[in-house]
Design a protein around this motif. Structure first.
Motif, mmCIF file in Angstrom:
data_model
loop_
_atom_site.group_PDB
_atom_site.id
_atom_site.type_symbol
_atom_site.label_atom_id
_atom_site.label_comp_id
_atom_site.label_asym_id
_atom_site.label_seq_id
_atom_site.Cartn_x
_atom_site.Cartn_y
_atom_site.Cartn_z
ATOM 1 N N ILE A 198 37.929 56.140 45.062
ATOM 2 C CA ILE A 198 37.452 56.926 43.920
ATOM 3 C C ILE A 198 36.504 58.026 44.388
ATOM 4 O O ILE A 198 36.590 59.171 43.928
ATOM 5 C CB ILE A 198 36.786 56.003 42.876
ATOM 6 C CG1 ILE A 198 37.839 55.093 42.240
ATOM 7 C CG2 ILE A 198 36.047 56.808 41.812
ATOM 8 C CD1 ILE A 198 37.286 53.966 41.401
ATOM 9 N N ARG A 225 41.860 59.521 36.968
ATOM 10 C CA ARG A 225 41.142 58.309 36.571
ATOM 11 C C ARG A 225 41.729 57.724 35.276
ATOM 12 O O ARG A 225 41.869 56.513 35.137
ATOM 13 C CB ARG A 225 39.645 58.584 36.367
ATOM 14 C CG ARG A 225 38.864 58.677 37.633
ATOM 15 C CD ARG A 225 38.878 57.397 38.431
ATOM 16 N NE ARG A 225 38.074 56.380 37.771
ATOM 17 C CZ ARG A 225 38.213 55.074 37.942
ATOM 18 N NH1 ARG A 225 39.119 54.616 38.754
ATOM 19 N NH2 ARG A 225 37.452 54.218 37.310
ATOM 20 N N THR A 256 43.412 53.941 35.291
ATOM 21 C CA THR A 256 42.869 52.854 34.487
ATOM 22 C C THR A 256 43.909 52.293 33.521
ATOM 23 O O THR A 256 43.763 51.170 33.056
ATOM 24 C CB THR A 256 41.621 53.297 33.694
ATOM 25 O OG1 THR A 256 41.945 54.445 32.908
ATOM 26 C CG2 THR A 256 40.486 53.624 34.629
#
Length: 84
Positions: free
Chosen positions: A40, A56, A60
């Motif tokens: 990340i 992101r 997720t």
């Protein structure tokens, strides 16, 4: 925690693997020794802010990015550059 020094080719490959929907973070950790948090950090550093946010959001929502949440053992595709 400070990220390890990586060659640009390695960084490029990590970014490529992180973008792939079916490549789990565990495969990146096995191949490069980078945890999900490290990946990340690399993605945040290497990408434009809008691209990072889009990545992101995708990550997720993907069950395939974590081995524990996958409902299958092996995917249909394995890159020749991927060790696991």
């Amino acid at each position: 925690m400070k990220l390890p020094e990586l060659e640009q080719a390695t960084i490029d490959r990590v970014v490529e693997m992180a973008w792939e929907d079916r490549t789990p973070f565990e495969a990146i950790e096995i191949q490069f020794g980078l945890s999900e948090k490290d990946v990340i950090k690399i993605m945040r550093r290497e990408m434009k802010e809008s691209s990072f946010k889009m990545w992101r959001k995708r990550v997720t929502q993907r069950q395939t990015k974590h081995l524990k949440t996958r409902d299958f053992v092996a995917g249909r595709f394995k890159s020749d550059n991927q060790k696991t």
